[in-house]
Design a protein around this motif. Structure first.
Motif, short mmCIF file in Angstrom:
data_model
loop_
_atom_site.label_atom_id
_atom_site.label_comp_id
_atom_site.label_asym_id
_atom_site.label_seq_id
_atom_site.Cartn_x
_atom_site.Cartn_y
_atom_site.Cartn_z
N GLY A 17 75.11 10.96 27.16
CA GLY A 17 74.15 11.93 26.57
C GLY A 17 74.47 12.81 25.34
N VAL A 18 75.61 12.35 24.67
CA VAL A 18 75.90 13.16 23.62
C VAL A 18 74.80 12.81 22.55
CG1 VAL A 18 77.63 13.34 21.75
CG2 VAL A 18 78.57 12.85 24.13
N PRO A 19 74.15 14.07 21.75
CA PRO A 19 73.45 13.70 20.54
C PRO A 19 74.00 12.81 19.83
CG PRO A 19 73.56 15.94 21.18
CD PRO A 19 74.69 15.47 21.94
N VAL A 20 72.76 11.96 19.24
CA VAL A 20 73.19 10.83 18.30
C VAL A 20 73.98 11.39 17.08
CG1 VAL A 20 70.95 10.93 17.15
CG2 VAL A 20 72.35 8.89 17.03
N GLY A 21 73.71 12.47 16.33
CA GLY A 21 74.43 12.89 15.40
C GLY A 21 75.80 13.34 15.51
N PHE A 22 76.30 14.11 16.65
CA PHE A 22 77.52 14.30 17.12
C PHE A 22 78.16 13.00 17.44
CE2 PHE A 22 75.33 18.33 17.64
CZ PHE A 22 76.28 19.45 16.87
N ALA A 23 77.44 12.05 18.30
CA ALA A 23 78.05 10.80 18.45
C ALA A 23 78.78 10.05 17.49
CB ALA A 23 77.21 9.99 19.35
N MET A 24 77.82 9.94 16.63
CA MET A 24 78.23 9.18 15.10
C MET A 24 79.12 9.73 14.39
SD MET A 24 74.49 7.59 13.58
CE MET A 24 75.25 6.41 12.89
N GLY A 25 79.27 11.24 14.38
CA GLY A 25 80.23 11.96 13.42
C GLY A 25 81.44 11.79 14.31
N VAL A 26 81.97 11.79 15.47
CA VAL A 26 82.84 11.69 16.28
C VAL A 26 83.62 10.25 16.17
CG1 VAL A 26 84.11 11.84 18.71
CG2 VAL A 26 82.61 13.67 18.01
N ALA A 27 82.66 9.23 16.37
CA ALA A 27 83.02 7.99 16.62
C ALA A 27 83.49 7.50 15.11
CB ALA A 27 81.89 7.07 16.94
N GLY A 28 82.82 7.87 13.90
CA GLY A 28 83.19 7.55 12.66
C GLY A 28 84.41 8.50 12.17
N THR A 29 84.64 9.56 12.72
CA THR A 29 85.88 10.32 12.36
C THR A 29 87.15 9.88 12.96
OG1 THR A 29 85.01 12.53 12.24
CG2 THR A 29 87.04 12.64 12.74
N ILE A 30 87.01 9.16 14.34
CA ILE A 30 88.20 8.57 14.82
C ILE A 30 88.13 7.31 13.97
CG2 ILE A 30 88.82 7.30 16.99
CD1 ILE A 30 87.29 9.51 18.57
N GLY A 31 87.19 6.47 13.79
CA GLY A 31 87.36 5.36 13.09
C GLY A 31 87.99 5.43 11.54
N GLN A 335 63.88 6.04 18.39
CA GLN A 335 63.72 5.41 17.10
C GLN A 335 64.34 6.01 16.08
OE1 GLN A 335 61.59 5.26 19.45
NE2 GLN A 335 61.74 3.11 19.54
N LEU A 336 64.67 7.26 15.91
CA LEU A 336 65.53 7.77 14.97
C LEU A 336 66.76 7.52 14.88
CD1 LEU A 336 65.19 9.74 12.58
CD2 LEU A 336 65.71 11.73 13.97
N ALA A 337 67.39 7.39 16.04
CA ALA A 337 68.65 7.11 16.20
C ALA A 337 68.71 5.44 15.83
CB ALA A 337 69.20 7.16 17.70
N ILE A 338 67.83 4.62 16.24
CA ILE A 338 67.87 3.31 15.66
C ILE A 338 68.21 2.98 14.28
CG2 ILE A 338 66.76 1.08 15.79
CD1 ILE A 338 65.51 2.11 18.58
N LEU A 339 66.94 3.99 13.59
CA LEU A 339 67.08 3.77 12.10
C LEU A 339 68.76 4.17 11.51
CD1 LEU A 339 63.81 5.36 10.74
CD2 LEU A 339 64.38 3.06 10.88
N VAL A 340 69.14 5.46 12.13
CA VAL A 340 70.41 5.64 11.55
C VAL A 340 71.41 4.93 11.58
CG1 VAL A 340 72.10 7.52 11.69
CG2 VAL A 340 69.49 8.22 11.79
N LEU A 341 71.40 4.28 12.85
CA LEU A 341 72.47 3.48 13.21
C LEU A 341 72.34 2.01 12.45
CD1 LEU A 341 72.45 3.81 17.21
CD2 LEU A 341 74.48 4.32 15.47
N THR A 342 71.04 1.47 12.31
CA THR A 342 71.00 0.06 11.83
C THR A 342 70.74 0.00 10.24
OG1 THR A 342 68.83 0.23 12.19
CG2 THR A 342 69.99 -0.58 14.11
N VAL A 343 69.97 0.96 9.63
CA VAL A 343 69.82 0.91 8.21
C VAL A 343 70.60 0.79 7.27
CG1 VAL A 343 68.53 1.96 6.20
CG2 VAL A 343 67.29 2.01 8.32
N PRO A 344 71.88 1.39 7.42
CA PRO A 344 73.07 1.05 6.35
C PRO A 344 73.61 -0.27 6.91
CG PRO A 344 73.38 3.20 7.58
CD PRO A 344 72.04 2.45 8.37
N ILE A 345 73.57 -0.85 7.92
CA ILE A 345 74.09 -2.09 8.20
C ILE A 345 73.29 -3.15 7.65
CG2 ILE A 345 75.26 -3.83 9.66
CD1 ILE A 345 75.54 -1.09 11.61
#
Length: 428
Positions: A17-31, A335-345
């Motif tokens: 349930g972590v908001p998508v922006g924070f989830a991507m920021g945390v995962a990206g930072t750890i990566g 749908q917004l989360a899908i765009l943010v997750l997939t478009v760069p890839i």
């Protein structure tokens, strides 16, 4: 292997349930920390927030959101439905058709799908039920008509795609016009077929006199003026999308003032809600950029492009496979989360296959419309059920004919790309 573990972490955070922006920021930072070092992480975190929010085109988002909120305050959606119902209500399934027309008209001055679905739920759905429409049919057409705001300019989702893809936002918005008309006609045609097959599900409404019909057309005037202040000036090259968004917000304020809906408290509430929506979107874009840096360093996108390029498969086969993935993801994710997750890839792969990024953006948005109404996520169905006080199972039961009709429309846009690309090619 590192990329796979970080993707698992990302989806794990989303599942919690972590908001998508924070989830991507945390995962990206750890990566970034795993593949680099702490100095790299600090460098990205120090520069990315400013570079994200200082993008000039980002100003379109708060302006269009403010425009949408002011339009909602003005109550123009009620009048749009009444006008459409007066002209086509006497046709079999006419109120359902009027709902699609009102959804298209409201989408052209709103830009947000959930707001459109909520408004139609409070206006057109009760009217259809009062006239004896089958509840699942009425609920289904309201849910699908709300999605038109994702496609018809000023679409916030198209703007976000443009920011992620670094595509021309003006051309993207204009590219949504003809597909928006096509999808509206698709919804109307689906309603008509359903009404002819089962006349009891869509009774005919009483005719309205020609004088009353013409009188109701006066409510369309402000909407047309507002559309010209946004879409018209972008198409003619008079103003950029950013400038057009400010004109649209100003025009919406004038409409609210003329309709007596612009008391200071109401305007402040509209501004507050627009600011909240803008902050949410900015945080999502920030998280996407951090995650994107990680993907760039791990060469995930480049490796994917090389892998697909080595396959002995037609580009169209790959494109259909990509869209099927979008349909599946849409059933489970926002749908917004899908765009943010997939478009760069996905976008570099799509461009490498020879497809136009503007065309692909519109196709993805239309595909995302299907995700907005399919279970188990189906956000628009839950919005309709909540505002109309109807069982969500009833709404889901009414959307399937529209899902199949949408697939036909998507097939037409795949077969004839100029449906999307012709109007942007004519822009000044």
């Amino acid at each position: 292997m590192t990329a796979f573990l970080i993707i698992v972490l990302l989806f794990g955070l989303l599942a919690l349930g972590v908001p998508v922006g924070f989830a991507m920021g945390v995962a990206g930072t750890i990566g970034l920390f795993i593949v680099g070092n702490w100095d790299m992480v600090l460098g990205v975190l120090q520069t990315t927030p400013l570079s994200t929010v200082s993008t000039y085109e980002l100003i379109t988002i708060p302006m269009f959101l403010l425009m949408a909120e002011l339009v909602l305050k003005s109550g123009i959606a009620d009048d749009l439905f009444r006008a459409a119902a007066a002209w086509v209500g006497h046709i079999r399934g006419g109120l359902g058709m009027a709902t699609a027309m009102a959804g298209a008209g409201f989408g052209a001055i709103c830009g947000t799908s959930t707001a459109s679905a909520a408004t139609l739920s409070a206006t057109s759905l009760p009217a259809m039920l009062r006239h004896g429409y089958e509840p699942k049919m009425a609920s289904g057409v309201v849910a699908i008509s709300g999605t038109l705001a994702m496609l018809i300019p000023p679409s916030i989702v198209l703007i976000i795609y443009g920011l992620l893809a670094e595509a021309n936002i003006g051309k993207l918005l204009i590219a949504g016009i003809i597909p928006g008309i096509l999808i509206t006609i698709t919804i109307i045609a689906t309603v008509y077929v359903l009404a002819v097959r089962n006349p009891a599900a869509a009774p005919v409404s009483p005719r309205v006199s020609l004088r009353d019909k013409i009188s109701l057309l006066r409510v369309i005037g402000p909407m047309i003026v507002l559309m010209m202040m946004v879409t018209g000036v972008i198409y003619t090259g008079v103003a950029t999308p950013t400038e057009a968004s400010a004109l649209g917000a100003f025009g919406a304020l004038l409409i609210a003032i003329l309709r007596g809906k612009a008391r200071p408290a109401e305007v402040m509430d509209a501004a507050k809600r627009a600011a909240q929506g803008t902050c949410m979107i900015a945080m999502i874009l920030l998280g996407a950029h951090i995650f994107g840096y990680f993907f760039t360093l791990t060469m995930v996108t480049q490796n994917l492009v090389q892998w697909v390029g080595a396959m002995d498969a037609s580009p169209w086969v790959v494109m259909v496979a990509i869209l099927l993935v979008y349909v599946i993801l849409g059933a489970f994710m926002d749908q917004l989360a899908i765009l943010v997750l997939t478009v760069p890839i996905v976008l570099p792969l799509v461009v490498a296959l020879g497809f136009d990024p503007i065309w692909f953006g519109v196709i993805v948005i239309v595909t995302a419309e299907v995700g907005l109404i399919t279970p188990p996520m189906g956000l628009n169905c839950f919005v309709v059920a909540f505002y109309a006080k109807r069982p969500v199972s009833e709404v889901f039961a009414g959307i399937w004919p529209h899902v199949f009709a949408h697939f036909i429309a998507i097939g037409l846009m795949l077969a004839f790309p100029q449906i999307i690309l012709w109007l942007p090619s004519m822009m000044k």
